[in-house]
Structures are given as structure tokens and as C-alpha cells.
Scaffold this motif. Sequence first.
Motif, PDB file in Angstrom:
ATOM      1  N   MET A   1       0.853  -1.171   0.000  1.00  0.00           N
ATOM      2  CA  MET A   1       0.000   0.000   0.000  1.00  0.00           C
ATOM      3  C   MET A   1       0.899   1.234   0.000  1.00  0.00           C
ATOM      4  SD  MET A   1      -2.881   1.238   2.786  1.00  0.00           S
ATOM      5  CE  MET A   1      -3.274  -0.419   3.158  1.00  0.00           C
ATOM      6  N   LYS A   2       0.584   2.178  -0.858  1.00  0.00           N
ATOM      7  CA  LYS A   2       1.377   3.396  -0.886  1.00  0.00           C
ATOM      8  C   LYS A   2       0.844   4.412   0.117  1.00  0.00           C
ATOM      9  CE  LYS A   2      -1.126   5.518  -4.704  1.00  0.00           C
ATOM     10  NZ  LYS A   2      -1.051   6.028  -6.054  1.00  0.00           N
ATOM     11  N   GLU A   3       1.701   5.325   0.509  1.00  0.00           N
ATOM     12  CA  GLU A   3       1.299   6.358   1.466  1.00  0.00           C
ATOM     13  C   GLU A   3       0.574   7.490   0.762  1.00  0.00           C
ATOM     14  OE1 GLU A   3       4.213   7.911   4.120  1.00  0.00           O
ATOM     15  OE2 GLU A   3       5.167   5.963   4.368  1.00  0.00           O
ATOM     16  N   ILE A   4      -0.431   8.010   1.418  1.00  0.00           N
ATOM     17  CA  ILE A   4      -1.156   9.174   0.926  1.00  0.00           C
ATOM     18  C   ILE A   4      -1.171  10.208   2.045  1.00  0.00           C
ATOM     19  CG2 ILE A   4      -3.378  10.064   0.161  1.00  0.00           C
ATOM     20  CD1 ILE A   4      -3.989   7.389  -1.037  1.00  0.00           C
ATOM     21  N   GLU A   5      -0.723  11.412   1.737  1.00  0.00           N
ATOM     22  CA  GLU A   5      -0.754  12.481   2.733  1.00  0.00           C
ATOM     23  C   GLU A   5      -2.122  13.144   2.715  1.00  0.00           C
ATOM     24  OE1 GLU A   5       2.443  15.262   2.864  1.00  0.00           O
ATOM     25  OE2 GLU A   5       3.872  13.758   2.145  1.00  0.00           O
ATOM     26  N   LEU A   6      -2.670  13.373   3.896  1.00  0.00           N
ATOM     27  CA  LEU A   6      -3.972  14.008   4.030  1.00  0.00           C
ATOM     28  C   LEU A   6      -3.875  15.244   4.907  1.00  0.00           C
ATOM     29  CD1 LEU A   6      -6.188  10.861   4.754  1.00  0.00           C
ATOM     30  CD2 LEU A   6      -5.876  12.024   2.570  1.00  0.00           C
ATOM     31  N   VAL A   7      -4.744  16.187   4.637  1.00  0.00           N
ATOM     32  CA  VAL A   7      -4.876  17.375   5.475  1.00  0.00           C
ATOM     33  C   VAL A   7      -6.312  17.386   5.981  1.00  0.00           C
ATOM     34  CG1 VAL A   7      -4.829  19.889   5.542  1.00  0.00           C
ATOM     35  CG2 VAL A   7      -3.180  18.647   4.119  1.00  0.00           C
ATOM     36  N   LEU A   8      -6.488  17.531   7.276  1.00  0.00           N
ATOM     37  CA  LEU A   8      -7.824  17.547   7.873  1.00  0.00           C
ATOM     38  C   LEU A   8      -8.132  18.938   8.410  1.00  0.00           C
ATOM     39  CD1 LEU A   8      -7.579  14.227   9.913  1.00  0.00           C
ATOM     40  CD2 LEU A   8      -8.549  14.562   7.641  1.00  0.00           C
ATOM     41  N   PHE A   9      -9.352  19.382   8.180  1.00  0.00           N
ATOM     42  CA  PHE A   9      -9.804  20.670   8.684  1.00  0.00           C
ATOM     43  C   PHE A   9     -11.029  20.458   9.558  1.00  0.00           C
ATOM     44  CE2 PHE A   9      -7.711  21.900   4.719  1.00  0.00           C
ATOM     45  CZ  PHE A   9      -6.897  22.931   5.157  1.00  0.00           C
ATOM     46  N   GLU A  10     -11.136  21.222  10.598  1.00  0.00           N
ATOM     47  CA  GLU A  10     -12.293  21.200  11.479  1.00  0.00           C
ATOM     48  C   GLU A  10     -13.377  22.051  10.804  1.00  0.00           C
ATOM     49  OE1 GLU A  10     -15.047  21.471  14.114  1.00  0.00           O
ATOM     50  OE2 GLU A  10     -13.928  23.318  14.015  1.00  0.00           O
ATOM     51  N   LEU A  11     -14.582  21.495  10.594  1.00  0.00           N
ATOM     52  CA  LEU A  11     -15.608  22.155   9.785  1.00  0.00           C
ATOM     53  C   LEU A  11     -16.821  22.643  10.569  1.00  0.00           C
ATOM     54  CD1 LEU A  11     -15.589  19.698   6.747  1.00  0.00           C
ATOM     55  CD2 LEU A  11     -14.557  21.970   6.860  1.00  0.00           C
ATOM     56  N   SER A  12     -16.725  22.781  11.888  1.00  0.00           N
ATOM     57  CA  SER A  12     -17.906  23.180  12.655  1.00  0.00           C
ATOM     58  C   SER A  12     -18.410  24.568  12.254  1.00  0.00           C
ATOM     59  CB  SER A  12     -17.628  23.128  14.156  1.00  0.00           C
ATOM     60  OG  SER A  12     -16.635  24.062  14.511  1.00  0.00           O
ATOM     61  N   HIS A  13     -17.509  25.469  11.882  1.00  0.00           N
ATOM     62  CA  HIS A  13     -17.942  26.813  11.474  1.00  0.00           C
ATOM     63  C   HIS A  13     -18.728  26.762  10.159  1.00  0.00           C
ATOM     64  CE1 HIS A  13     -14.159  26.166   9.368  1.00  0.00           C
ATOM     65  NE2 HIS A  13     -14.482  27.137   8.531  1.00  0.00           N
ATOM     66  N   VAL A  14     -18.347  25.857   9.270  1.00  0.00           N
ATOM     67  CA  VAL A  14     -19.075  25.693   8.011  1.00  0.00           C
ATOM     68  C   VAL A  14     -20.455  25.109   8.297  1.00  0.00           C
ATOM     69  CG1 VAL A  14     -19.105  24.474   5.792  1.00  0.00           C
ATOM     70  CG2 VAL A  14     -16.951  25.402   6.695  1.00  0.00           C
ATOM     71  N   ASN A  15     -20.510  24.100   9.146  1.00  0.00           N
ATOM     72  CA  ASN A  15     -21.788  23.476   9.477  1.00  0.00           C
ATOM     73  C   ASN A  15     -22.714  24.428  10.217  1.00  0.00           C
ATOM     74  OD1 ASN A  15     -21.476  20.979   8.204  1.00  0.00           O
ATOM     75  ND2 ASN A  15     -20.181  20.254   9.861  1.00  0.00           N
ATOM     76  N   LEU A  16     -22.165  25.306  11.010  1.00  0.00           N
ATOM     77  CA  LEU A  16     -22.982  26.303  11.704  1.00  0.00           C
ATOM     78  C   LEU A  16     -23.658  27.225  10.689  1.00  0.00           C
ATOM     79  CD1 LEU A  16     -23.904  27.452  14.414  1.00  0.00           C
ATOM     80  CD2 LEU A  16     -21.855  28.880  14.405  1.00  0.00           C
ATOM     81  N   ALA A  17     -22.913  27.641   9.682  1.00  0.00           N
ATOM     82  CA  ALA A  17     -23.487  28.487   8.636  1.00  0.00           C
ATOM     83  C   ALA A  17     -24.530  27.721   7.829  1.00  0.00           C
ATOM     84  CB  ALA A  17     -22.383  29.009   7.716  1.00  0.00           C
ATOM     85  N   LEU A  18     -24.253  26.458   7.505  1.00  0.00           N
ATOM     86  CA  LEU A  18     -25.213  25.656   6.748  1.00  0.00           C
ATOM     87  C   LEU A  18     -26.495  25.425   7.532  1.00  0.00           C
ATOM     88  CD1 LEU A  18     -22.813  23.020   5.162  1.00  0.00           C
ATOM     89  CD2 LEU A  18     -24.088  24.813   3.955  1.00  0.00           C
ATOM     90  N   GLU A  19     -26.362  25.299   8.826  1.00  0.00           N
ATOM     91  CA  GLU A  19     -27.529  25.095   9.695  1.00  0.00           C
ATOM     92  C   GLU A  19     -28.503  26.260   9.578  1.00  0.00           C
ATOM     93  OE1 GLU A  19     -27.829  25.029  14.392  1.00  0.00           O
ATOM     94  OE2 GLU A  19     -26.705  23.293  13.632  1.00  0.00           O
ATOM     95  N   GLN A  20     -27.983  27.469   9.424  1.00  0.00           N
ATOM     96  CA  GLN A  20     -28.832  28.653   9.292  1.00  0.00           C
ATOM     97  C   GLN A  20     -29.667  28.610   8.012  1.00  0.00           C
ATOM     98  OE1 GLN A  20     -26.218  32.020   9.672  1.00  0.00           O
ATOM     99  NE2 GLN A  20     -25.650  31.499  11.767  1.00  0.00           N
TER     100      GLN A  20
END
Length: 54
Positions: A1-20
Motif C-alpha cells: 500500500m502506498k502512502e497518501i498524505e492528508l490534510v484535515l480541517f475542522e468544519l464546525s464553522h461551516v456546518n454552523l453556517a449551513l444550519e442557518q
Amino acid sequence: MKEIELVLFELSHVNLALEQYESEQIHGIIGADILLATNAVIDYETQSMFLKLQ
């Protein structure tokens, strides 16, 4: 299996806006680079995604 680099972002601010706007929450975003590198198959009917690591 080859390595894949990932970047993770916390999305609570996006979900808060979508909730509106009474929209569904976002659980994550997968970039085209990962989808292409893994020959991703998305089955919308079963809401499944398959990635093939070589």
C-alpha cells in the motif's frame, strides 16, 4: 500500500453556517487528487465510495 498524505480541517464553522440555511452538514471534503489517485468509484444509490490503493 502506498502512502497518501492528508490534510484535515475542522468544519464546525461551516456546518454552523449551513444550519442557518437548513442545509445538510458536511462531514468532510475529499479532493480530486485523492479520488483520481485511488481510482475512486462512487455509488450514489448505496451511498458508498470505494478507493483502490495500489
